[in-house]
Design a protein around this motif. Structure first.
Motif, PDB file in Angstrom:
ATOM      1  N   GLU A  48       0.814  -1.222   0.000  1.00 10.59           N
ATOM      2  CA  GLU A  48       0.000   0.000   0.000  1.00 10.59           C
ATOM      3  C   GLU A  48       0.846   1.270   0.000  1.00 10.59           C
ATOM      4  O   GLU A  48       0.566   2.207  -0.765  1.00 10.59           O
ATOM      5  N   LEU A  51       2.096   1.838  -3.450  1.00  6.29           N
ATOM      6  CA  LEU A  51       0.987   2.240  -4.314  1.00  6.29           C
ATOM      7  C   LEU A  51       0.666   3.733  -4.120  1.00  6.29           C
ATOM      8  O   LEU A  51       0.412   4.454  -5.086  1.00  6.29           O
ATOM      9  N   SER A  56      -1.495   3.786  -9.221  1.00  8.24           N
ATOM     10  CA  SER A  56      -1.934   2.466  -9.693  1.00  8.24           C
ATOM     11  C   SER A  56      -1.355   2.084 -11.055  1.00  8.24           C
ATOM     12  O   SER A  56      -1.461   0.933 -11.473  1.00  8.24           O
ATOM     13  N   GLU A  57      -0.708   3.036 -11.745  1.00  9.36           N
ATOM     14  CA  GLU A  57      -0.148   2.710 -13.072  1.00  9.36           C
ATOM     15  C   GLU A  57       1.030   1.736 -12.991  1.00  9.36           C
ATOM     16  O   GLU A  57       1.479   1.203 -14.013  1.00  9.36           O
ATOM     17  N   LEU A  59       0.848  -1.080 -11.441  1.00  6.78           N
ATOM     18  CA  LEU A  59       0.312  -2.416 -11.202  1.00  6.78           C
ATOM     19  C   LEU A  59       0.160  -3.222 -12.487  1.00  6.78           C
ATOM     20  O   LEU A  59      -0.149  -2.680 -13.544  1.00  6.78           O
ATOM     21  N   LYS A  63      -2.784  -7.179 -10.232  1.00  7.67           N
ATOM     22  CA  LYS A  63      -2.668  -6.253  -9.092  1.00  7.67           C
ATOM     23  C   LYS A  63      -1.326  -6.328  -8.360  1.00  7.67           C
ATOM     24  O   LYS A  63      -1.129  -5.678  -7.335  1.00  7.67           O
TER      25      LYS A  63
END
Length: 199
Positions: A48, A51, A56-57, A59, A63
């Protein structure tokens, strides 16, 4: 329990040494880079925070964190690299210390620890014995070109950022020469581990 720190330049053959140790003795082997992957996995303590730092790019479809994308970003951004290290390095160390404690309780006699930044991150302070795995520069270059497909330019860059042979020899307790004759390499490993039994 004896905690043995393994260090040495890229291409010196640290994995060869650890593979032999795993096969030959009842021992636990922990590699910090593998632990780094684990703490960055979904559900891990670093997932987290990383992240939040990168968005989120970074991932993949499943995920998980795409380490290649992260590497491309931090290569060009020193601040993000420092922030990433600030997240990952303490988490890796915490996990490794927990594993050492667990191994002690389980009665493990030999615990091998391989860390790229063994001195920089002060892992030497938690080791009872430090092994320097050495191979000639020409041997290391050939290994890196053959096994990883590295160019001479890339190898030059890696070597320029690593601690010198003199530093390793000065700060480590034992040197394992690993220039290709595995009988010689294995003999040195045997000699050192047998020496523990006489202490």
């Amino acid at each position: 329990m004896r905690v043995i720190g393994i260090t040495g330049g890229v291409g010196a053959g640290k994995s060869t040494v650890l593979d032999y140790v795993r096969q030959r003795w009842d021992t636990l082997v922990v590699q910090a880079d593998v632990t780094g992957h684990e703490v960055m996995a979904p559900g891990g303590p670093c997932y987290e925070p990383i992240l939040e730092l990168f968005g989120s790019e970074i991932l993949r479809e499943d995920k998980s964190i795409d380490r290649g994308k992260v590497a491309a970003i931090v290569f060009q951004d020193g601040e993000k690299l420092a922030a990433l290290n600030g997240i990952v390095h303490p988490a890796v160390k915490k996990e490794i210390l927990a594993r050492i404690e667990c191994a002690r309780k389980e009665g493990v006699s030999l615990f091998f620890l391989e860390v790229a930044l063994l001195f920089e991150d002060h892992y030497d302070a938690i080791c009872d014995d430090l092994w320097y795995i050495y191979a000639d520069e020409s041997v290391r270059r050939k290994r890196l070109m053959d096994s990883r497909g590295y160019s001479q330019e890339k190898i030059n860059g890696i070597f320029a950022n690593q601690m010198s042979d003199i530093f390793f020899r000065t700060h480590c307790d034992y040197v394992v020469e690993n220039n290709g004759d595995l009988a010689v390499t294995y003999g040195q490993i045997e000699e050192r581990i047998h020496s523990y039994e006489t202490l």
